[in-house]
Enzyme design. Structure first.
Site, PDB file in Angstrom:
ATOM      1  N   ASP A 191       0.783  -1.159  -0.028  1.00 52.86           N
ATOM      2  CA  ASP A 191       0.124   0.024   0.043  1.00 52.86           C
ATOM      3  C   ASP A 191       0.787   1.016   0.088  1.00 52.86           C
ATOM      4  OD1 ASP A 191       0.614  -0.736   2.755  1.00 52.86           O
ATOM      5  OD2 ASP A 191      -0.797   1.010   3.451  1.00 52.86           O
ATOM      6  N   HIS A 514       2.065  -8.660  -3.598  1.00 53.11           N
ATOM      7  CA  HIS A 514       1.047  -7.810  -3.242  1.00 53.11           C
ATOM      8  C   HIS A 514       1.557  -6.510  -3.021  1.00 53.11           C
ATOM      9  CE1 HIS A 514      -3.207  -6.716  -2.113  1.00 53.11           C
ATOM     10  NE2 HIS A 514      -2.344  -5.738  -1.238  1.00 53.11           N
ATOM     11  N   ASP A 562       1.771 -17.577  -4.448  1.00 56.18           N
ATOM     12  CA  ASP A 562       2.514 -16.368  -5.052  1.00 56.18           C
ATOM     13  C   ASP A 562       1.266 -15.882  -6.076  1.00 56.18           C
ATOM     14  OD1 ASP A 562       4.213 -14.570  -6.600  1.00 56.18           O
ATOM     15  OD2 ASP A 562       4.660 -16.121  -8.065  1.00 56.18           O
ATOM     16  N   GLU A 571       2.792 -10.074   0.651  1.00 52.92           N
ATOM     17  CA  GLU A 571       2.744  -8.499   0.523  1.00 52.92           C
ATOM     18  C   GLU A 571       4.563  -8.358   0.907  1.00 52.92           C
ATOM     19  OE1 GLU A 571       0.045  -6.356   2.645  1.00 52.92           O
ATOM     20  OE2 GLU A 571       1.174  -4.295   1.844  1.00 52.92           O
TER      21      GLU A 571
HETATM   22  O1  9MR Z   1       3.207  -6.652   9.331  1.00 51.08           O
HETATM   23  C1  9MR Z   1       1.884  -6.401   9.783  1.00 51.08           C
HETATM   24  C2  9MR Z   1       1.871  -7.597  10.485  1.00 51.08           C
HETATM   25  O2  9MR Z   1       2.735  -7.866  11.590  1.00 51.08           O
HETATM   26  C3  9MR Z   1       0.273  -7.646  11.122  1.00 51.08           C
HETATM   27  O3  9MR Z   1      -0.094  -9.099  11.486  1.00 51.08           O
HETATM   28  C4  9MR Z   1      -0.846  -7.164   9.738  1.00 51.08           C
HETATM   29  C5  9MR Z   1      -2.430  -7.207  10.330  1.00 51.08           C
HETATM   30  O4  9MR Z   1      -2.484  -5.954  11.132  1.00 51.08           O
HETATM   31  O5  9MR Z   1      -0.465  -5.995   9.238  1.00 51.08           O
HETATM   32  C6  9MR Z   1       0.901  -6.039   8.752  1.00 51.08           C
HETATM   33  O6  9MR Z   1       1.294  -4.719   8.157  1.00 51.08           O
HETATM   34  C7  9MR Z   1       0.743  -4.532   7.176  1.00 51.08           C
HETATM   35  C8  9MR Z   1       0.191  -2.806   7.328  1.00 51.08           C
HETATM   36  O7  9MR Z   1      -0.774  -2.896   8.637  1.00 51.08           O
HETATM   37  C9  9MR Z   1      -0.215  -2.110   6.126  1.00 51.08           C
HETATM   38  N1  9MR Z   1       0.670  -2.291   5.449  1.00 51.08           N
HETATM   39  C10 9MR Z   1       1.127  -3.522   4.731  1.00 51.08           C
HETATM   40  C11 9MR Z   1       1.607  -4.278   6.047  1.00 51.08           C
HETATM   41  C12 9MR Z   1       2.119  -5.583   5.709  1.00 51.08           C
HETATM   42  O8  9MR Z   1       1.169  -6.598   5.229  1.00 51.08           O
END
Ligand code: 9MR
Length: 695
Positions: A191, A514, A562, A571
């Site tokens: 994002d 992602h 993937d 992601e």
């Molecule tokens: O890395 C984060 C992970 O530890 C959490 O479990 C997850 C759900 O809250 O969120 C991950 O962080 C994301 C962030 O909130 C938004 N940008 C993408 C991040 C990676 O997925």
């Protein structure tokens, strides 16, 4: 068991290799196959080399030239063991004794052969460079010209020069709706938002790496617009994010906004097409403390570049102090998005990075501020812990970041911190990790302490390696270094999926991460150098909606897909890339010459016969190798004096070393010709040895 490579084993391996070369054994014609999993990039000549063979019958394996015309090594597969995380039964193929640089494949009768891999010095140089260059591709507020970005060139997006103060972030000086500028920074992940908590550990990790291996990074060219200026490229890249972070502090009170974000996630479009309004949202204790820690690090690191960046280091320190003061006055401001949305509009539904405890953030910030300012008050307010088990770092648990910095700066601190106990605390965790690796069917630390299969599991593997590298730096014990290498092997292919998890590096790598630019840019290959999150069976992205994934879950270590749909496993994000950069960079910096550094010790394999001190060649011209043996663990100082008793070189300064034979290189190229005295000192023994420099 850790495969030990005794001298006998080495000799045997060499003889075996010679025998194999003399009587080439044709390997069966087999096709590339997934059951053989290994680091797809390769191995350092002197380092361990291990592959796993899934469901292989007992018997021999072969390493051959890529066309399989010549067999250069034959080994016997290890015993069959089951890896509980994938349910697979595997045998290890250990070909560590093959040290000849080259390009090879590994063949297992019945399974096929691996794709080609290298045995070479500097074998992970491009991995280290690529994973660091990935931050350039994550830059907000700038175009990426083709000269630096190649096919991933793109227009500028997100100027972030008119960011709205969300009602949750309002203050007297900045009422809701105020517009502020907070440009630059890195996109967090797939994002386009910018989150201070996650930027904190990412920057902290890159700064730790730089402080520990400055000369390697002074020389590393990333081909970014700033390459060639007065700063190392790593510091130029970090500066892009640092300048953004500085703007996330409210100048009115020192508090730091938790994030800069759109209300909801954008679609799969390029940055310049993602034009929702952006807000700074609520200050939080976690963001403010992570900010304080990073600014304190930056203050001491960028102080060396005062001419190129006048005033920057001072500004960082002022910002760090103001943030610290705000956090001390506001020690329990959580970021809870549900509650925020009940109270304010617009609703915000992007990443949360909500953390329920701040003791670790306080300790990290206190440690960095103390190191930079030498002011005891910071560590008196939040003293480092000595007895509690240390934990592998992660974005919600940053205590170890401060511990590593304290250990690194241990020779330049006041007496307010007991650095011996800090070191011991790191070694206790590293010992657990090394012991766990010895029990692992895949010969990795993953699955052990701090290496769970959760969202972002690959960052856990990388951070475990970061931990054992700290232990290696503190002891010179090569088991810690090899454990770090084992986890690099995991990330680059020796894992439950058989993929190298770093985009663009390896034969089977994620093609559909992602990551919005990779999805939207029309370029077949994803942006390179990105570490995907990795396997776990949380399944948060599975569901019936068209944008959700079908159920891909298996056992945790192969629950990974993937596919763009899988934001839970595929992601990418800056806090996962950072330990990957650390791991590959630290290993490259350490191993780039020969594959295992002179001075590395594997305890027990070369028992010392005497406690001696010698150097060779003697006389020497530009370099001498100094050798001594330790019968038991000791703190060792090794200095060179001239005949007037003046110290002219320091090789060791009270470093704790394990028993065994130790070798260290001494650069004598800048010493005038003459006679010198090597002086080795341990708590209960002193040795001197004459060294003649002749040119
Ligand atoms: O890395 C984060 C992970 O530890 C959490 O479990 C997850 C759900 O809250 O969120 C991950 O962080 C994301 C962030 O909130 C938004 N940008 C993408 C991040 C990676 O997925």
């Amino acid at each position: 068991m850790i495969p030990t490579r005794s001298l006998v084993h080495r000799l045997f391996g060499a003889l075996l290799l010679v025998a194999m070369l003399m009587t080439p054994r044709p390997a069966a014609a087999q096709s590339a196959s997934e059951p053989i999993r290994l680091n797809q990039i390769g191995f350092y000549p002197e380092a361990p080399k291990v592959a796993v063979a899934v469901d292989a019958p007992a018997g021999d394996f072969f390493v051959t030239t890529p066309g399989q015309t010549d067999t250069v090594f034959t080994g016997t597969l290890g015993e069959a063991r089951t890896w509980p995380f994938s349910g697979e039964t595997v045998r290890l193929a250990d070909f560590s004794a093959l040290r000849t640089p080259g390009r090879y494949v590994l063949a297992v009768p019945g399974l096929g052969h691996s794709p080609p891999f290298e045995i070479a010095p500097r074998v992970h140089q491009e991995v280290a460079r690529g994973a660091l260059k990935a931050y350039y591709f994550m830059r907000a507020s700038t175009a990426l010209p083709e000269a630096y970005a190649g096919p991933w060139a793109r227009p500028a997006g997100h100027p972030d020069t008119s960011v709205i103060v969300h009602p949750s972030a309002a203050s007297d000086g900045r009422p809701a709706g105020t517009r502020i500028a907070a440009p630059r920074g890195w996109y967090d992940a797939g994002d386009y938002n910018k989150y201070v908590v996650n930027a904190g550990i990412s920057m902290g990790t890159l700064f730790l790496l730089y402080e520990q291996y400055p000369s390697y990074f002074e020389a590393l060219n990333l081909n970014i617009p700033e390459s060639g200026n007065d700063l190392p490229d790593l510091l130029d890249e970090a500066l892009w994010n640092l300048r953004w972070m500085l703007k996330m502090q409210d100048p009115g009170d020192g508090g730091v906004y938790h994030k800069l974000t759109t209300p909801y996630f954008e679609g799969a479009v390029m940055p310049h097409q993602a034009t929702q309004p952006r807000y700074v949202v609520q200050k939080s204790t976690a963001a403010t403390l992570d900010f304080a820690a990073v600014m304190a690090q930056a203050a001491r690191i960028y102080a060396d570049y005062e001419t190129a960046l006048p005033g920057l280091a001072d500004s960082c320190l002022t910002a760090a102090r103001a943030a610290w003061d705000w956090a001390v006055a506001n020690p329990r401001v959580f970021y809870d998005q549900n509650r925020l949305n009940e109270a304010y509009d617009p609703d915000v539904t992007t990443g949360q990075y909500g953390d329920g405890s701040f003791a670790d953030e306080f300790r990290w910030a206190a440690a960095e501020l103390y190191i930079t300012t030498k002011t005891d008050a910071f560590v008196q307010a939040y003293p480092p812990r000595y007895t509690a088990d240390l934990e592998v770092p992660s974005w919600p648990n940053v205590e170890a970041m401060g511990v590593f910095s304290l250990a690194h700066h241990r020779r330049h601190l006041t007496g307010a911190v007991d650095t011996t106990r800090i070191k011991e605390r790191i070694l206790r965790l590293a010992d657990q990790l090394v012991a766990y690796r010895a029990s692992s069917a895949f010969d990795v630390m993953m699955g052990g302490p701090g290496g769970g299969f959760f969202w972002g599991s690959n960052s856990a593997a990388a951070n475990q390696g970061l931990v054992t590298m700290q232990a290696y730096r503190l002891t010179g014990d090569v088991r810690y270094l090899e454990a770090a290498l084992a986890n690099l092997d995991y990330l680059l292919g020796r894992n439950g999926t058989g993929y190298s998890f770093l985009t663009g590096y390896g034969h089977r790598t994620p093609m559909q991460p992602h990551h919005r630019p990779s999805e939207a840019d029309g370029v077949p290959d994803p942006v390179p150098g990105l570490l995907v999150g990795g396997p776990h069976d949380g399944g948060q992205d599975i569901g019936p909606e068209p944008w959700q994934c079908d159920d891909y879950r298996r056992l945790p270590a192969n629950s990974w897909i993937d596919d763009w749909c899988s934001y839970a496993t595929n992601e990418i994000t800056i806090n996962w890339n950072a330990p990957m950069v650390y791991l590959a960079g630290a290993l490259e910096a350490t191993l780039s010459e020969t594959g295992l550094p002179v001075g590395a010790v594997r305890p027990g394999t070369r028992p010392p016969r005497s406690f001696g001190l010698e150097s060779y060649p003697n006389p020497t011209s530009t370099q001498a190798t100094i050798r001594f043996a330790l019968p038991d663990p000791r703190a060792v100082s090794l200095h060179l004096f001239d005949l007037l008793g003046r110290e002219v070189a320091q090789v060791l300064d009270g470093q704790a070393l394990p028993p065994g034979l130790h070798e260290h290189r001494l650069d004598t190229s800048r010493l005038p010709s003459g006679l010198y005295l090597l002086h080795l000192h341990t708590p209960d023994a002193t040795r001197t040895h004459p060294l003649l420099v002749l040119r």
